[in-house]
Write a protein that holds these residues in place. Structure first.
Motif, short mmCIF file in Angstrom:
data_model
loop_
_atom_site.label_atom_id
_atom_site.label_comp_id
_atom_site.label_asym_id
_atom_site.label_seq_id
_atom_site.Cartn_x
_atom_site.Cartn_y
_atom_site.Cartn_z
N UNK A 127 -50.67 54.83 21.67
CA UNK A 127 -49.42 54.58 22.27
C UNK A 127 -48.60 54.29 21.18
N UNK A 128 -47.50 55.30 21.08
CA UNK A 128 -46.40 55.32 19.96
C UNK A 128 -45.33 54.52 20.89
N UNK A 129 -44.84 53.51 20.27
CA UNK A 129 -43.83 52.59 21.15
C UNK A 129 -42.68 52.27 20.41
N UNK A 130 -41.53 52.42 20.93
CA UNK A 130 -40.29 51.87 20.39
C UNK A 130 -40.34 50.30 20.63
N UNK A 131 -39.24 49.76 20.29
CA UNK A 131 -39.40 48.24 20.48
C UNK A 131 -39.20 48.01 22.20
N UNK A 132 -40.22 47.12 22.60
CA UNK A 132 -40.42 46.51 23.78
C UNK A 132 -40.67 45.11 23.60
N UNK A 133 -40.81 44.44 25.00
CA UNK A 133 -41.16 43.05 25.07
C UNK A 133 -42.60 42.92 25.71
N UNK A 134 -43.20 44.33 25.90
CA UNK A 134 -44.47 44.73 26.75
C UNK A 134 -45.87 44.21 25.82
N UNK A 135 -46.79 44.00 26.46
CA UNK A 135 -47.87 43.62 25.88
C UNK A 135 -48.79 44.98 25.73
N UNK A 136 -49.48 45.20 24.74
CA UNK A 136 -50.46 46.31 24.57
C UNK A 136 -51.33 46.39 25.59
N UNK A 137 -51.61 47.50 26.44
CA UNK A 137 -52.50 47.64 27.52
C UNK A 137 -53.95 47.57 27.06
N UNK A 138 -54.87 47.16 27.80
CA UNK A 138 -56.15 46.90 27.31
C UNK A 138 -56.79 48.35 26.94
N UNK A 139 -57.51 48.34 25.92
CA UNK A 139 -58.09 49.58 25.40
C UNK A 139 -57.36 50.60 24.78
N UNK A 140 -56.08 50.26 24.61
CA UNK A 140 -55.07 51.23 24.01
C UNK A 140 -54.51 50.79 22.61
#
Length: 410
Positions: free
Chosen positions: A237-250
């Motif tokens: 998962x290539x992510x820009x700035x968010x407040x979300x937690x990394x999904x399990x197993x990703x």
């Protein structure tokens, strides 16, 4: 808890890192699933957790000495390494990974890993610079090539005070990966397939204080990454700035700008499918200021804009390592299907998910989404539903696509 999980056993090898304390919670979670755990402590691990605390949770003797004659008589290192259904290394330090790569057998932990004929899962944990070092990344690629499964590491604050990738995955995520392994591949049609997902906005700096951005929350992309991982895919998962937690197993790669996102995506290749859900800024400031632009009465700053790289089109146009399936998103505010079809043709991707992000839809930042799945030959109107439901539907369609591809090859 399924019948195929109960009575399974894990040999947990606890490496010498500050994350070793998480292994105690992992043992407790495995026990709740009915999974028996034996543990090996490295010499360094005993600096962080005690054999007594581990033994109290496993209900088993803790092993730490390769040359204990009693243990060798009762439970030899070969038998110990082969009596479990799965070996788990958590935390897997840089040192342990290096020793695994070169086949060293310098203590009980490394000897058990070398002597086993059972699957191995590692949860890396180390300083961000150690994780990013070319030697560690070479070792990681070698271990994956040898069939070693991995989970994490995650981004986060380090005990050393730094921030970035290197945090060991949380015990719940590791336990979930172990349960998924024991459940087998019947419900994991994407097991063994590598996939790339982008999510969130990008931040294009104006100066050290200000930036250009958009209203994307990243929820849809994160949900897609989670749904693919649930079906067994190995997801980056290539992510820009968010407040979300990394999904399990990703595995998450955090970036800021569109240039950074393109570089991270290209570094993740080759993959079998790439889903570009990120809302990448179309423009950036041509000349970013290295000092804060001061406000001056009656004077407005002049900002010259430059076009950002087109990540979807760039990956779609790659030759030797283009993913088999490239999926883009079209965030539109009018003539959704027409604009989506135009984007599909222009970008050279295989599918487009077109959605309405206009004022009042609540799509940006909200929990629901309504999309049209566009291919070169069809248009599907999906009902408005949660972003998690959209993600599950998409993941199922991707699984079906690869099943049909496999059927054509047989």
């Amino acid at each position: 808890m399924g019948a195929n999980i109960e009575n399974k056993s894990v040999l947990l090898i606890i490496g010498g890192g500050i994350a070793a304390y998480k292994s105690l919670e992992l043992i407790r979670l495995l026990s709740k699933q009915g999974i028996r755990t034996r543990a090996i402590l490295t010499k360094a691990a005993k600096e962080f957790v005690t054999p007594l605390s581990v033994a109290s949770l496993t209900g088993e003797k803790v092993y730490d000495d390769l040359f204990s004659l009693t243990d060798e008589a009762e439970m030899g290192h070969i038998q110990l390494s082969r009596s479990a259904d799965l070996l788990v290394v958590a935390p897997a330090t840089a040192d342990l990974m290096a020793k695994m790569t070169t086949g060293q057998a310098t203590d009980l932990a490394t000897t058990a890993l070398l002597a086993t004929d059972k699957p191995v899962l590692i949860a890396p944990a180390m300083n961000v610079r150690m994780w990013g070092h070319p030697a560690t990344q070479r070792n990681l690629n070698t271990l994956k090539g040898d069939g070693i499964m991995t989970i994490g590491p995650d981004d986060g604050d380090m005990a050393c005070g730094e921030y970035g990738p290197g945090r060991m995955s949380e015990p719940e995520a590791i336990c979930g990966a172990i349960v998924d392994f024991f459940q087998g591949s019947a419900k994991k049609p994407l097991r063994g397939r590598k996939m790339l997902v982008t999510a969130g906005p990008t931040h294009e700096p104006i100066d050290p204080v200000r930036y250009i951005a958009n209203r994307s929350s990243g929820k849809q992309g994160y949900a897609i990454a989670a749904a693919l991982a649930d079906l067994g895919a190995e997801v980056t998962l290539v992510s820009g700035p968010t407040r979300l937690d990394t999904p399990r197993g990703v595995t998450r790669k955090s970036i800021e700008s569109a240039k950074d996102m393109l570089a991270a995506c290209e570094a993740a290749l080759p993959v079998e499918a790439a889903i570009f859900a990120a809302a990448v800024a179309d423009w950036r400031v041509e000349a970013e200021s290295d000092q804060k632009i001061k406000k001056r009465e009656g004077q407005l700053p002049s900002l010259s804009l430059a076009e950002n790289p087109d990540i979807l089109a760039t990956v779609s146009a790659r030759k030797s390592d283009r993913p088999s399936l490239v999926i883009g998103f079209a965030a539109e505010t009018e003539t959704i299907i027409e604009n989506g079809k135009a984007k599909l043709a222009k970008k050279g991707c295989d599918w487009i998910l077109a959605n309405d992000v206009g004022t009042g839809t609540g799509t940006f930042g909200g929990d629901d989404n309504q999309v049209f799945l566009l291919t070169r030959d069809s248009v599907e109107d999906w009902p408005k539903q949660s972003k998690e439901a959209v993600a599950r539907t998409l993941a199922d369609r991707i699984a079906k696509y690869f099943q049909e591809v496999d059927a054509c090859l047989t």
